[in-house]
Design an enzyme around this catalytic site. Structure first.
Site, mmCIF file in Angstrom:
data_model
loop_
_atom_site.group_PDB
_atom_site.id
_atom_site.type_symbol
_atom_site.label_atom_id
_atom_site.label_comp_id
_atom_site.label_asym_id
_atom_site.label_seq_id
_atom_site.Cartn_x
_atom_site.Cartn_y
_atom_site.Cartn_z
ATOM 1 N N ASP A 135 7.223 1.340 -8.242
ATOM 2 C CA ASP A 135 8.897 0.468 -8.171
ATOM 3 C C ASP A 135 8.731 -0.310 -9.062
ATOM 4 O O ASP A 135 9.287 -1.017 -9.559
ATOM 5 C CB ASP A 135 9.499 -0.341 -6.738
ATOM 6 N N ASP A 194 0.531 0.913 2.709
ATOM 7 C CA ASP A 194 0.877 -0.287 1.670
ATOM 8 C C ASP A 194 0.021 0.117 0.636
ATOM 9 O O ASP A 194 -0.833 -0.019 0.683
ATOM 10 C CB ASP A 194 0.751 -1.484 2.195
ATOM 11 N N ASP A 196 -2.376 -1.723 -0.262
ATOM 12 C CA ASP A 196 -3.236 -2.843 -0.291
ATOM 13 C C ASP A 196 -4.664 -2.160 0.500
ATOM 14 O O ASP A 196 -4.955 -2.467 1.204
ATOM 15 C CB ASP A 196 -3.818 -4.131 0.419
ATOM 16 N N ASP A 288 10.902 -0.789 8.985
ATOM 17 C CA ASP A 288 9.375 -0.317 10.073
ATOM 18 C C ASP A 288 10.229 -0.518 11.360
ATOM 19 O O ASP A 288 10.051 0.492 11.776
ATOM 20 C CB ASP A 288 7.887 -0.720 9.938
#
Length: 541
Positions: A135, A194, A196, A288
């Site tokens: 994105d 994610d 990281d 989530d």
């Protein structure tokens, strides 16, 4: 009443500054006992009830933890687990098809690490699809991410680079859009990381078997491991809080109810469970948690693996951490008001589990915990110092909170010497969490504000730098050139620091019976330190 009217008149038309001080003092003394003291005492009583709620919640967690240890209630004993093995006759066809989603947004510092970790997962190459959901709004970063995907594709990895128009729904929108791709229909499970997060190569082999051999399991969640926990004092404080969440809260939920909040990453979903629950929704900033609650109401069970750790990075910049905590506090409160009617009306889940979700999971942990920490320890106790007519029991102000604090900190024994700093830090942050909680509860303001937590890749920079340059890098991170002092001023923290300093001074000079001035002086200093931005690493714009 006549004297009160006279005091108000003198306050409006003072003869001198001394008259103003004398009038305010007289007005305070006249209002303190009949008006202010009952209000403060009521606030104390309400806060004591909330403290007891937290205390009972911690006691309950202790009981469940002891029970799980004594009776070995581990995932391996609660669920069937058989490692995936090669089959000579079937080849790789007996391995389920797995989709790995990695959502990204302008992740310049960490995109190579996350893509590399996803592509390094040990699983048959023809039974896995890596999906990079980019994105990014920076064209340069998008080009770098796409080039990295092409590089791995050239090595034979089945990797898909996906982009979309706009950022509608933020992360939930990206994941939802990724699930619409035609090749996803071939997959049985979806792992989410994610940008990281760096899973070890055996991640799928340690999670997928739970889903394969237990058809009622919809989610397998791994624990987070913080690679930069020692980067600065702020990351150490975060590590203490999050270790308690994973070691205790997640373990208790999984052991007692086969339910806990999905952490949004480092987990594997059964795609049927995800779809049956209604898929990804962007009605809150905790998509989530929203998905986890809806899936649980459909009867799906969750498995939590406390011994499976996935490396990731903690925010080390105070501004980024504040944005993250706003999202993590506002989102659950907002979801609470939206999903409680569905929980109550649900017929598939047992009443005891519904009570756990509403009372323990949402009300006590996501709402009461934030509010009582700020209101009681940063507002009510300091105010009670100014109103000696109030009765503030020591057990509620000191003994019970001390037990709760030690239990929270026990999850990180190596940081017990930082306990006082952790208390002061958490109390300051509770102001923002309380504000965000009320925004979520009343569904107002920036309730759906989503600002991606900035990742610095700081550990990688530090480890790969020559030893001679490591100290120089750390100093430049903490004290950068050209940083504007005004950029790190936080007004609310400074106002609270002034108020606490005033209350501490009053308690000290008038010899408060419980010596609360010791705590109040320390807490005021913590508000000042964080108000002037001397917390975490400082990165100039």
């Amino acid at each position: 009443m006549a004297q009160l009217g006279s005091d108000l008149k003198n306050l409006v038309q003072p003869a001198s500054n001394e008259d103003v001080v004398e009038t305010l003092s007289s007005l305070w003394m006249r209002l303190r006992a009949p008006v202010i003291a009952p209000m403060v005492q009521f606030s104390i009583n309400v806060c004591l009830v909330m403290v007891l709620m937290l205390f009972m919640e911690r006691i309950y967690m202790c009981v469940v933890m002891v029970y799980s240890k004594l009776f070995r209630r581990t995932p391996q004993r609660m669920y069937k687990f058989e490692p995936m093995r090669d089959d000579v006759e079937l080849g790789n066809s007996h391995y389920p098809m797995v989709l790995v989603q990695v959502p990204m947004y302008n992740e310049r510092e960490v995109f190579q690490l996350s893509i590399g970790a996803a592509c390094g997962l040990a699983w048959p190459a023809d039974r896995i699809i890596i999906q990079i959901l980019d994105d990014s709004t920076d064209p340069e970063i998008k080009a770098m991410v796409q080039a990295e995907c092409q590089r791995w594709a050239g090595k034979g990895i089945n990797i898909k680079y996906e982009v979309r128009q706009g950022r509608s729904g933020y992360k939930a929108g990206a994941l939802r859009e990724g699930m619409k791709r035609s090749y996803v229909r071939l997959c049985d499970y979806v792992a989410i990381f994610d940008a990281d997060f760096q899973p070890e190569s055996d991640f799928l082999n340690r999670t997928i078997p739970y889903l394969v051999h237990n058809p009622d399991v919809g989610l397998v969640q791994a624990r987070w491991k913080f690679v930069n926990g020692d980067e600065c004092l702020m990351t150490k404080m975060q590590e203490m809080s999050l270790n308690f969440h994973f070691s205790c809260e997640q373990t208790v939920g999984a052991t007692a109810y086969s339910f806990f909040g999905f952490n949004g990453t480092a987990g594997v979903w059964r795609i049927n469970a995800l779809n049956e629950a209604g898929g990804w929704k962007d009605r809150t900033t905790v998509e989530d948690m929203d998905l986890a609650v809806r899936a649980s109401l459909k009867g799906w069970k969750f498995v939590y693996l406390n011994d499976l750790e996935v490396k990731n990075e903690l925010p080390s910049v105070f501004k980024a951490y504040r944005y993250q905590q706003h999202r993590w506090s506002c989102g659950p409160a907002n979801l609470f008001r939206k999903i409680v009617p569905n929980i109550i009306a649900n017929k598939k889940v047992k009443p005891i589990k519904k009570f756990h979700i509403i009372y323990s999971f949402f009300f006590v942990r996501k709402i009461v915990a934030h509010i009582v920490t700020f209101v009681f320890y940063c507002v009510v106790i300091p105010t009670a110092v100014l109103v000696p007519e109030c009765d503030l029991p020591v057990w509620g102000a000191i003994y019970v909170p001390t037990f709760i604090t030690f239990m929270n900190a026990a999850a990180t024994p190596r940081s017990l010497h930082l306990l006082v700093f952790w208390i002061l830090f958490e109390n300051v942050m509770s102001m923002h969490r309380t504000k965000a909680t009320f925004i979520g509860l009343f569904d107002v303001g920036n309730v759906n504000e989503w600002i991606v937590t900035e990742k610095l890749g700081s550990l990688v920079k530090y480890k790969t730098a020559p030893k001679a340059n490591q100290r120089k890098w750390l100093l430049s991170t903490i004290m950068p050139r050209g940083f504007k002092f005004g950029e790190r001023i936080h007004v609310l923290e400074l106002i609270m620091g002034c108020y606490l300093l005033f209350c501490a001074s009053v308690d000290f000079f008038f010899e408060g019976k419980n010596h609360f001035y010791i705590y109040l002086f320390l807490q005021s200093m913590a508000f000042f330190v964080m108000g002037f931005g001397y917390i975490g690493t400082i990165v100039p714009h």
